[in-house]
Design an enzyme around this catalytic site. Structure first.
Site, short mmCIF file in Angstrom:
data_model
loop_
_atom_site.label_atom_id
_atom_site.label_comp_id
_atom_site.label_asym_id
_atom_site.label_seq_id
_atom_site.Cartn_x
_atom_site.Cartn_y
_atom_site.Cartn_z
N GLN A 173 2.13 -5.90 -3.04
CA GLN A 173 2.55 -6.04 -1.63
C GLN A 173 3.86 -5.26 -1.38
O GLN A 173 4.15 -4.34 -2.14
CB GLN A 173 2.68 -7.51 -1.20
CG GLN A 173 1.35 -8.24 -1.13
CD GLN A 173 0.88 -8.80 -2.46
OE1 GLN A 173 1.64 -9.43 -3.17
NE2 GLN A 173 -0.37 -8.58 -2.79
N LYS A 226 2.24 2.03 -5.03
CA LYS A 226 2.91 1.50 -6.22
C LYS A 226 2.02 1.63 -7.45
O LYS A 226 2.50 1.80 -8.55
CB LYS A 226 3.26 0.01 -6.03
CG LYS A 226 4.30 -0.23 -4.97
CD LYS A 226 4.56 -1.71 -4.78
CE LYS A 226 3.33 -2.46 -4.33
NZ LYS A 226 2.80 -2.10 -3.02
N GLY A 286 -4.30 -4.38 -4.27
CA GLY A 286 -5.34 -3.46 -4.70
C GLY A 286 -4.66 -2.17 -5.11
O GLY A 286 -4.01 -1.52 -4.31
N HIS A 287 -4.73 -1.86 -6.38
CA HIS A 287 -4.10 -0.64 -6.86
C HIS A 287 -5.18 0.38 -7.20
O HIS A 287 -6.09 0.08 -7.98
CB HIS A 287 -3.22 -0.92 -8.08
CG HIS A 287 -1.95 -1.61 -7.72
ND1 HIS A 287 -1.09 -2.14 -8.65
CD2 HIS A 287 -1.39 -1.85 -6.52
CE1 HIS A 287 -0.06 -2.68 -8.02
NE2 HIS A 287 -0.23 -2.52 -6.74
N ASP A 304 0.82 -1.22 0.00
CA ASP A 304 0.00 0.00 0.00
C ASP A 304 0.85 1.27 0.00
O ASP A 304 0.44 2.30 0.54
CB ASP A 304 -0.96 0.04 1.21
CG ASP A 304 -1.82 -1.19 1.26
OD1 ASP A 304 -2.29 -1.62 0.19
OD2 ASP A 304 -2.03 -1.72 2.37
P1 IMP Z 1 -2.37 -12.74 1.97
O1 IMP Z 1 -1.47 -12.17 0.94
O2 IMP Z 1 -3.83 -12.54 1.67
O3 IMP Z 1 -2.04 -14.16 2.32
O4 IMP Z 1 -2.14 -11.91 3.33
C1 IMP Z 1 -0.91 -11.99 4.06
C2 IMP Z 1 -0.54 -10.61 4.64
O5 IMP Z 1 -0.20 -9.73 3.58
C3 IMP Z 1 -1.68 -9.91 5.41
O6 IMP Z 1 -1.10 -9.15 6.45
C4 IMP Z 1 -2.29 -9.00 4.36
O7 IMP Z 1 -2.97 -7.91 4.94
C5 IMP Z 1 -1.02 -8.56 3.63
N1 IMP Z 1 -1.27 -8.14 2.24
C6 IMP Z 1 -1.54 -8.93 1.18
N2 IMP Z 1 -1.67 -8.19 0.07
C7 IMP Z 1 -1.48 -6.92 0.43
C8 IMP Z 1 -1.45 -5.68 -0.30
O8 IMP Z 1 -1.60 -5.62 -1.52
N3 IMP Z 1 -1.22 -4.57 0.43
C9 IMP Z 1 -0.99 -4.62 1.77
N4 IMP Z 1 -0.98 -5.74 2.48
C10 IMP Z 1 -1.23 -6.88 1.82
#
Ligand code: IMP
Length: 432
Positions: free
Chosen positions: A223, A16, A40-41, A13
């Protein structure tokens, strides 16, 4: 011509999407290499807000090809919904390409993601429950089903049946759930197969050919570095490699072709989901930043946790990614604060710690050592160049550059595309 990789230098977040979209205006190709629709962009174009989770942000430019690389895990239902949404907004999605080697997110992955989180109780990861972790588990367990498999109906049926037998054991015996029907899943996915077929290709070939032909190729990260499964705050991480090394594996492009690695950070830090966050703020300053920065998750709507920039983390991100440049986002959000802080080291029982620790137990005991910077009251949302910025902002950015050991190439002073201050032409850099 070598290519540019955009990576998150914090917990995701970092903005990017905005940076990638800005750079995509001159790119011939934008490639995603890891993660899935957990990302989520948000991209704001001419006052219109586009939210994409899986389609690369280059799709919003008519001359840009968008590639979903082999390292991405793809939920076909979500991908097709997103394609429909973009088309309904008048966006041409015909230049989207999907890797035949990308793994599929299946209904049991989504289900197991939620069940596993609930089982963990207080030790939950705080995942997005989109099935990302279970899909990567199956990939590594060599049970995964790939896009190429979906294109082969008979083989696909056998794979679904094999997987459902295993998953139903798990669902019934471990989680006490109802079994899933292999034939229903097969029928559902066959519907997706027909619609996805025109997009499917060997994307490693296409991306390498584009780079070799001198096209400007941008790898769009999802991420952030501290969520990397190897280098992040394990186990509070995602199941893929958001760092620069993940770009090569997730696209089938050799590391020698990536000469520019842009680390994106916000002028503060946010984290969504559980896990350590040494510089987290639990006060009115943090609440104010959350409100001004509209810090609510694009994917899940969850309020994001807020804190100061953590320089220990930034130095670490610079190292594990080999950052050549940084982009600093959301600087405008900090206006009006008396003091702005950056953690430059941690204190552990009187010892000064400069390196990010592996063990969360150690991390939990560390206290950030802050450097204070005078704040600024001026609104900077209309600044066009770095020299338009008040001296206090300049001082702050310079310190971030020093800590990262990398020059700022872009600064962002608002959500709009136009509220971006270019400092260095990264395509020129990539060309040397
Ligand atoms: P997962 O990717 O859904 O397995 O989540 C694992 C961790 O990564 C959690 O803390 C999510 O909130 C975090 N996470 C996954 N995708 C994003 C993203 O695009 N932005 C911020 N945090 C993310």
């Amino acid at each position: 011509m070598p290519a540019i990789a955009v990576v998150g230098a914090q917990f995701g977040d970092e903005g990017k999407g905005k940076v990638s979209h800005y750079l995509a205006q001159r790119a011939h190709m934008v490639v995603r290499t890891q993660g899935g629709n957990n990302a989520g962009h948000t991209v704001v174009v001419g006052g219109r807000i586009f939210r994409v989770h899986i389609v690369p942000s280059g799709v919003l430019y008519p001359n840009c090809r968008s590639v979903i690389g082999n390292g991405v895990v793809v939920d076909p239902a979500v991908l097709l919904q997103e394609i429909d949404y973009l088309r309904s907004e008048g966006v041409d999605t015909s230049r989207l390409i999907l890797s035949d080697r990308a793994h599929l997110i299946m209904p049991y992955h989504r289900l197991l993601d939620g069940l596993d989180e609930d089982r963990r109780g207080l030790r939950r990861i705080g995942t997005t429950r989109r099935g990302i972790g279970p899909a990567y588990m199956d990939k590594n367990a060599r049970l995964g089903i790939r896009v190429a498999d979906l294109m082969d109906p008979e083989g696909f049926r056998e794979q679904v049946e094999e997987n459902i037998a295993i998953k139903n054991d798990l669902l019934q015996k471990v989680y006490g759930q109802e079994p899933l029907s292999a034939s229903e899943i097969y029928e559902e996915y066959m519907g997706y197969a027909d619609r996805l077929r025109p997009f499917v290709a060997d994307t490693s070939r296409i991306v390498n050919d584009a780079i070799d032909a001198g096209e400007r190729v941008l790898f769009e990260g999802a991420q952030g570095s501290l969520l990397d499964v190897d280098h992040g705050t394990y186990p509070y991480v995602t199941s893929s490699h958001p760092i620069a090394g993940g770009v090569t594996i997730g696209s089938g492009v050799g590391p020698t072709k990536i000469s520019t690695v842009l680390g994106v950070l916000k002028a503060y830090t946010s984290r969504v989901g559980d896990g350590p966050f040494p510089t987290e703020l639990h006060d009115a300053v943090g609440d104010g930043i959350r409100e001004r920065g509209k810090e609510y998750g694009t994917t899940t709507g969850r309020p994001r946790r807020i804190g100061w920039v953590d320089g220990v983390m930034l130095r670490y991100a610079a190292r594990i990614n080999g950052l050549t440049h940084i982009a600093v986002n959301s600087i405008d959000v900090l206006a009006g604060l008396d003091t702005v802080k950056i953690a430059v080291a941690y204190d552990l029982d009187g010892r000064r710690i400069e390196d990010f620790p592996a063990h969360l137990r150690d991390l939990a005991r560390m206290k950030p050592i802050y450097e204070d910077f005078p704040g600024w009251d001026e609104s900077i949302t209309t600044a066009q160049s770095r020299t338009d910025l008040p001296p206090a902002v300049e001082r702050y950015i310079r310190r971030l550059e020093e800590i990262a050991g990398a020059k700022a190439a872009l600064l962002s002073v608002g959500r709009e595309h136009g509220q971006t201050i270019p400092i260095e032409d990264l395509y020129e850099h990539a060309n040397v």
